[in-house]
Design a protein around this motif. Sequence first.
Motif, short mmCIF file in Angstrom:
data_model
loop_
_atom_site.label_atom_id
_atom_site.label_comp_id
_atom_site.label_asym_id
_atom_site.label_seq_id
_atom_site.Cartn_x
_atom_site.Cartn_y
_atom_site.Cartn_z
N ARG A 106 36.21 -9.56 -25.47
CA ARG A 106 37.47 -8.83 -25.23
C ARG A 106 37.80 -7.60 -26.35
O ARG A 106 37.37 -7.99 -27.47
N TRP A 154 38.15 -6.45 -21.17
CA TRP A 154 36.84 -6.76 -21.52
C TRP A 154 36.42 -5.26 -22.44
O TRP A 154 36.45 -4.20 -21.60
N ARG A 198 37.91 -1.75 -16.71
CA ARG A 198 37.05 -2.60 -17.29
C ARG A 198 37.64 -3.74 -18.32
O ARG A 198 37.34 -4.72 -18.62
N THR A 207 28.24 -4.19 -16.48
CA THR A 207 27.84 -5.25 -15.98
C THR A 207 26.34 -5.47 -16.74
O THR A 207 25.33 -5.22 -16.40
N PHE A 244 42.03 -14.19 -9.79
CA PHE A 244 41.85 -14.11 -11.21
C PHE A 244 42.90 -14.35 -12.04
O PHE A 244 44.32 -13.95 -11.73
N TRP A 302 32.16 -6.61 -20.43
CA TRP A 302 32.31 -7.40 -19.14
C TRP A 302 32.50 -8.96 -19.48
O TRP A 302 31.09 -9.28 -19.35
N GLU A 303 33.13 -9.73 -19.22
CA GLU A 303 33.43 -11.15 -19.29
C GLU A 303 32.43 -11.57 -20.61
O GLU A 303 32.23 -12.94 -20.42
N GLN A 304 32.21 -11.05 -21.55
CA GLN A 304 31.57 -11.42 -22.95
C GLN A 304 32.54 -11.23 -24.03
O GLN A 304 32.72 -12.06 -24.77
N GLN A 354 32.46 -6.41 -10.08
CA GLN A 354 33.67 -6.49 -10.87
C GLN A 354 34.65 -6.68 -9.91
O GLN A 354 35.81 -5.60 -9.79
N ASP A 383 42.84 -11.98 -17.51
CA ASP A 383 41.63 -11.28 -17.16
C ASP A 383 41.76 -10.06 -16.27
O ASP A 383 40.91 -9.25 -15.85
N ARG A 384 43.00 -9.56 -16.05
CA ARG A 384 43.26 -8.65 -15.16
C ARG A 384 43.58 -7.23 -15.97
O ARG A 384 44.22 -7.29 -17.19
N LYS A 405 38.23 -5.79 -10.72
CA LYS A 405 38.47 -4.20 -10.99
C LYS A 405 38.73 -3.70 -9.54
O LYS A 405 39.75 -2.60 -9.47
#
Lengths: 468, 339
Positions: free
Chosen positions: A393, A386, A383, A152, A310, A389-391, A251, A314-315, A254
Amino acid sequence: MRDVLLDRIQFGLTASFHFIFPPLSLGVGLMLMVFGIQSVRTKDPKWRQLSLFWVRIYGLIFAMGVATGIVMEFEFGTNWSVYSRYVGNVFGSLLAAEGIFAFMLEGGFLGLMLFGGTRLGNRMWLFATSMVVIGAHFSATWIIMANSWMQTPQGFEIAQGPNGPMAVMTNFWEVVFTPSFIPRLLHVIVASWMLGAAMVASVSAWYLLKQRHVDVAKTMLRVALPVFCVLSVLQAGVFGAQQATVVAEQQPVKLASMEGLWETRDCAPLYLFGWVDTNSETTSGVSIPCMLSLLVGFSPDTQVEGLDEFPVDDRPNVNLVFQVYHAMIDLGMLFVGVSALVAFVAWRRRLYTSRFVLRLLVVNVVLVLAAIMAGWWTAEFGRQPWIVWEQLRTVDAASPNLSTTTVAISLIGFVLVYAVLLVVFLWLLNQKIQAGPPDPPEATEIESLPDSFGEIFARRPRASSRVG
Amino acid sequence: MWLNQLWFVLYVVIIGGYVILDGFDLGVGMLSPFLARSDHDKRVLLNSIGPVWDGNEVWLVLGGGALFAAFPFVYASLFSGFYLALMAVLLVLIMRAVAIEFRSKRESARWRTTWDWFFTISSTGIAFLLGVALGNVLRGVPIDDQGNLTVDFVGLLHPYALLLGVAGVLMLALHGGIYLTMKLSDELLERVERLVPRLVVAFFVVMTVVIVWTLFLPEDFAQNFRDRPWTAIFPAAAFVAVVVAWRSIRARAHGRAFVASATMIALLMASVAAALYPVMLPASNDPANSLTIYNAASTQETLTVMLVVAVLGMPFVLLYTAGVYYFFRGRVQLDEDSY
């Protein structure tokens, strides 16, 4: 971009293997502090006898933790250089702070703790032990903090670095106190304490089954079992359950993967076990209706986001996350059952004689370790894709200049060396347990040992005054 | 920008701390077969480092973490570039820890001999590999414009780096020998007192070759010594420290000899740092790609946070490191807790 599968396997292997030891040192450390406190309070030599026994096991666990932990400190740079450049500003400083504040504290006092049994009085030995154990908890705090930032992230902005984008710290306290940090820290520490208590209970139960060191074993059980029973209930009811709320908020994809929830809905079920079919996007198994909604929002009407919200890219690997997560919670529920059983037989005064319960307690420690590992895997597999997270890969984060052959060579090296290490660990652990607690020292002997800073530093070299 | 300079100094201090502290216990491992004639001797040697070797290795962890935080680009480039060499160091470190923990657990002579060789070979191997790594850093490595090293494991093994590997082994063997003069007694002490002067001579010869070779290398850092002649004070003072160490051993002032030996290592580290500054990892193909304390560092905000951490933490680190060494001072006697 190159294939990062081997890098992931290597990191997973080395991190998981390392992760056997820190929770053990937190938990066994807590037990050692209890023994130390009792020793100061009661001056009964049996507590020192217990400390002398468990400190040997602690030394072994700690040595394993250091040996495997050094690898972790370098592995971000070796295999994940893009990640390292991207997060160095933020993540690196947390690792370094761990080194300075925590690890040095442990390393510094470890010698005193391990070799203090015949050299230090009750209070000073408790002091040395406490420093090591507090150091271990600091260590866990910084590492969970760093990992929570990956889960996070906040307190940063993306700047253009010399070799591409990188995260730059804007607010240190936001980096430290990310939304998932405190709940995850409590969850991990309580789990580690459960493991320590289960470990002590396991050895005690085994002694009782074999009718060895019976008095000592009973004393150890009386310390370990109440800790285990209380914590396992708290873990299931409070610290573990709290994770669902945090993950749902921070998340959601997740959480949806953990429960194999394909569609957003209220009255979302909580599976006890099951199987996720990613092709047909269905989950089958035995579930408690509405329970997930209850856990997340304390009401069956709570909407829980499903995987349909999603994009597929992204899963995480949904079934894998589902399975390891359920391994953890099923084991967690089992521990509550074990605790209830233990409380019942203790109430009926049959704890020390019930061979079934004692056998259960012997294997229980392995299950607790398995639950801890499954929980960690849930966090880390969940996670994906990523690395931050979301920044960033995971596939984009590996060192570009390594070949598959190079990584394969090091992976084989790790598999071989860690196999040796595991055998060594189990063999030495078994040897120490078989050897059993040493004879309790005389109370007068303990009294004669230096028990304040003044006494320690006024003495002539103690090492040379002892004859072996 | 002063923060970058300060962090460079702090980093050199941490690496110096590691080499001085873990250095002597690596040295003890190397010298073990030359000193010990019986199992009892071996155990005395092992127990001379017993309470401290684990704590010493922690400095390496600190070195990794501090580099990650302060100079993440060096951390990323250096460790991914020296991949197999670093992996070898890590695996050898693990096997060394296993050997220390394991050797005295069984009575069998063959068992103990096997683990003793593991201990010695791993101790020597780590010192050698670290020397080779330093040789490559000094000589420079090819770095592309993305900061990635383009050199394989074999490419790291050129003669200059190998020579530094040998110098590293001799330096730590000497340091370990001097440490042992404080820890041993009777016949073992006499043996190590005879061995140390020979190690001084061997180290001195190799270091002379290293220094001459270094000055005639074409890379920037040799130029640095010519441009900043005052930095020659570090190697010169290191030379004085070696002489002091040697004379102290002859005078049987073992504590003073160890201080001199530790000072010598610190001064040699300072020599390397002064020669490189402000570069941390020179690019042999194009100086523009070199990683420096400016282009490879974290932002000023991060360096400030890290400085606060260091100022709060380091005094305690030094305090309890000193406390532990004080507590375990004196010559080794075996007891029931011994390895």
